[in-house]
Design an enzyme around this catalytic site. Structure first.
Site, mmCIF file in Angstrom:
data_model
loop_
_atom_site.group_PDB
_atom_site.id
_atom_site.type_symbol
_atom_site.label_atom_id
_atom_site.label_comp_id
_atom_site.label_asym_id
_atom_site.label_seq_id
_atom_site.Cartn_x
_atom_site.Cartn_y
_atom_site.Cartn_z
ATOM 1 N N TYR A 1 -0.265 8.663 -2.867
ATOM 2 C CA TYR A 1 -0.197 8.326 -4.291
ATOM 3 C C TYR A 1 -1.381 8.952 -5.049
ATOM 4 O O TYR A 1 -1.323 9.146 -6.249
ATOM 5 C CB TYR A 1 -0.271 6.802 -4.468
ATOM 6 C CG TYR A 1 1.021 6.048 -4.254
ATOM 7 C CD1 TYR A 1 2.070 6.575 -3.496
ATOM 8 C CD2 TYR A 1 1.194 4.791 -4.823
ATOM 9 C CE1 TYR A 1 3.237 5.849 -3.303
ATOM 10 C CE2 TYR A 1 2.364 4.064 -4.647
ATOM 11 C CZ TYR A 1 3.379 4.596 -3.882
ATOM 12 O OH TYR A 1 4.536 3.883 -3.704
ATOM 13 N N GLY A 2 -2.468 9.193 -4.290
ATOM 14 C CA GLY A 2 -3.735 9.571 -4.915
ATOM 15 C C GLY A 2 -3.701 10.850 -5.722
ATOM 16 O O GLY A 2 -4.522 11.052 -6.615
ATOM 17 N N ASP B 1 0.857 -1.188 0.000
ATOM 18 C CA ASP B 1 0.000 0.000 0.000
ATOM 19 C C ASP B 1 0.891 1.235 0.000
ATOM 20 O O ASP B 1 2.078 1.166 0.343
ATOM 21 C CB ASP B 1 -0.907 0.015 1.242
ATOM 22 C CG ASP B 1 -1.923 1.153 1.167
ATOM 23 O OD1 ASP B 1 -2.639 1.237 0.149
ATOM 24 O OD2 ASP B 1 -1.990 1.967 2.104
ATOM 25 N N CYS C 1 -3.696 -0.896 -2.349
ATOM 26 C CA CYS C 1 -3.918 0.505 -2.724
ATOM 27 C C CYS C 1 -4.760 0.593 -4.008
ATOM 28 O O CYS C 1 -4.385 0.048 -5.043
ATOM 29 C CB CYS C 1 -2.567 1.164 -2.938
ATOM 30 S SG CYS C 1 -2.646 2.888 -3.394
ATOM 31 N N ASN C 2 -5.882 1.293 -3.916
ATOM 32 C CA ASN C 2 -6.751 1.461 -5.085
ATOM 33 C C ASN C 2 -6.059 2.271 -6.173
ATOM 34 O O ASN C 2 -6.227 2.001 -7.365
ATOM 35 C CB ASN C 2 -8.032 2.195 -4.687
ATOM 36 C CG ASN C 2 -8.965 1.314 -3.908
ATOM 37 O OD1 ASN C 2 -9.833 0.689 -4.478
ATOM 38 N ND2 ASN C 2 -8.775 1.238 -2.610
ATOM 39 N N THR C 3 -5.300 3.278 -5.754
ATOM 40 C CA THR C 3 -4.630 4.128 -6.737
ATOM 41 C C THR C 3 -3.615 3.292 -7.518
ATOM 42 O O THR C 3 -3.547 3.361 -8.748
ATOM 43 C CB THR C 3 -3.947 5.311 -6.027
ATOM 44 O OG1 THR C 3 -4.872 5.892 -5.095
ATOM 45 C CG2 THR C 3 -3.503 6.357 -7.018
ATOM 46 N N CYS D 1 -10.866 3.297 -1.150
ATOM 47 C CA CYS D 1 -9.548 3.788 -0.726
ATOM 48 C C CYS D 1 -9.255 3.160 0.619
ATOM 49 O O CYS D 1 -10.138 3.109 1.491
ATOM 50 C CB CYS D 1 -9.559 5.312 -0.612
ATOM 51 S SG CYS D 1 -8.039 5.969 0.102
ATOM 52 N N THR D 2 -8.033 2.681 0.778
ATOM 53 C CA THR D 2 -7.686 1.935 1.988
ATOM 54 C C THR D 2 -7.844 2.752 3.274
ATOM 55 O O THR D 2 -8.034 2.180 4.343
ATOM 56 C CB THR D 2 -6.222 1.463 1.905
ATOM 57 O OG1 THR D 2 -5.396 2.585 1.578
ATOM 58 C CG2 THR D 2 -6.056 0.380 0.863
ATOM 59 N N HIS D 3 -7.710 4.065 3.170
ATOM 60 C CA HIS D 3 -7.782 4.907 4.371
ATOM 61 C C HIS D 3 -9.210 5.149 4.861
ATOM 62 O O HIS D 3 -9.426 5.424 6.034
ATOM 63 C CB HIS D 3 -7.162 6.271 4.089
ATOM 64 C CG HIS D 3 -5.670 6.282 4.049
ATOM 65 N ND1 HIS D 3 -4.959 5.546 3.140
ATOM 66 C CD2 HIS D 3 -4.762 6.941 4.799
ATOM 67 C CE1 HIS D 3 -3.660 5.756 3.335
ATOM 68 N NE2 HIS D 3 -3.519 6.599 4.330
HETATM 69 N N1 DGL Z 1 -3.827 3.842 -0.454
HETATM 70 C C1 DGL Z 1 -4.461 4.797 -1.337
HETATM 71 C C2 DGL Z 1 -5.682 4.174 -2.032
HETATM 72 O O1 DGL Z 1 -6.241 3.182 -1.571
HETATM 73 C C3 DGL Z 1 -4.851 6.077 -0.649
HETATM 74 C C4 DGL Z 1 -3.733 6.872 -0.082
HETATM 75 C C5 DGL Z 1 -2.895 7.619 -1.091
HETATM 76 O O2 DGL Z 1 -3.389 8.580 -1.723
HETATM 77 O O3 DGL Z 1 -1.746 7.270 -1.184
HETATM 78 O O4 DGL Z 1 -6.086 4.676 -3.043
#
Ligand code: DGL
Length: 281
Positions: free
Chosen positions: A35-36, A3, A66-68, A197-199
């Site tokens: 990363y987003g 992630d 991580c979705n991104t 998103c994981t957060h």
């Molecule tokens: N882990 C990212 C996601 O799931 C979110 C955090 C980021 O922007 O890095 O998209």
């Protein structure tokens, strides 16, 4: 599991509940999060570097929590990098299993083969700017459940709120309303909302207070864990390569004491991470 930071621990926690016997190595690239808000090339490069580091550590299978990263890097890694450089390894993402759940489809559903339980209606995802801009959810949903209409809402302030531990109070509430109200104030609001998103699961209590009870709000942890379990049954050749000692190691690219403090809260247990450096490609 990889992630961009410690948010993926929300997914790892579910994985350990469903598949407790496996050994896990978690890499969180906290030094380069978020990363987003980054461009396609940068997310791709960072993800590839992290994946290679985990391969070098001996992981046969990597889940991009991580979705991104799943939206911007997975396809190229699966279609180009693995066949050319790591033909014996696998990388899985979170978009496909999440879309299956969003559409009410069983794991591993094939387009046109399985009738979705939710054939039409409106669903929504909340994600980073990168995830929304990639349109990965729309593409996957159009493939698997074309009758469903998708709304997408980027929530750029939610990751910084979670990263700074500011999740309760008037400030976070204002930002919850800022991104949820446009979805809810529509003539036809969504029937189901996915926290893509994981957060975001950290903000679930506040989200649930705003979203009416008739609208389902899905977190990815249980979805990804359940569908990975199913995937391993369908891929015994990978399942038998996974070591089973019930261990869990945490690597972070930033200060480990901060990772341990925030990550411990997400995992619901105390953790001790190791600070690592991801070799640049
Ligand atoms: N882990 C990212 C996601 O799931 C979110 C955090 C980021 O922007 O890095 O998209």
């Amino acid at each position: 599991m990889f992630d961009s930071g410690f948010g993926g621990l929300t997914v790892l926690r579910s994985l350990r509940e469903v598949l407790p016997e496996l050994d896990y190595l978690y890499l969180g690239d906290s030094a380069r999060t978020p990363y987003g808000t980054r461009g396609f090339d940068v997310v791709h490069q960072f993800t590839l570097e992290a994946v290679e580091m985990l391969f070098d550590a001996g992981c046969p299978l990597i889940v991009l929590a991580c979705n991104t990263a799943s939206s911007r890097a997975l396809r190229t890694i699966q279609q180009q990098h693995l066949p050319a450089h790591r033909p014996d390894r696998r990388v899985l993402g979170v978009v496909r299993p999440s879309v299956e759940a969003l559409a009410g489809l069983p794991p591993g559903a094939l387009p046109g083969v399985t009738v979705p339980s939710m054939a039409e209606g409106v669903v929504a995802i909340l994600g980073t700017q990168g995830t929304v801009a990639s349109d990965s959810y729309r593409i996957e949903l159009a493939h698997l459940a074309p009758g469903l209409r998708l709304l997408q809402q980027a929530c750029p302030m939610w990751v910084p709120l979670v990263e700074s531990g500011e999740t309760v109070g008037a400030g976070p509430d204002w930002f919850l309303h800022r991104y949820l109200d446009p979805l809810l104030d529509r003539p036809q609001p969504p029937d189901r909302i996915l926290l893509a998103c994981t957060h975001y699961p950290v903000l679930m209590p506040g989200i649930r207070q705003i979203v009416p009870p008739g609208i389902e709000v899905l977190s990815q942890g249980p979805i990804v864990a359940g569908r990975l379990h199913d995937w391993l049954i369908r891929h015994p050749e990978m399942d038998e390569r996974l070591s089973r000692g019930g261990g869990c190691e945490f690597w972070t690219t930033d200060d480990s004491s901060r990772f341990d403090e925030l990550g411990g809260r997400l995992m619901g247990q105390s953790i001790r991470s190791t600070k690592v450096h991801i070799p640049c490609g």
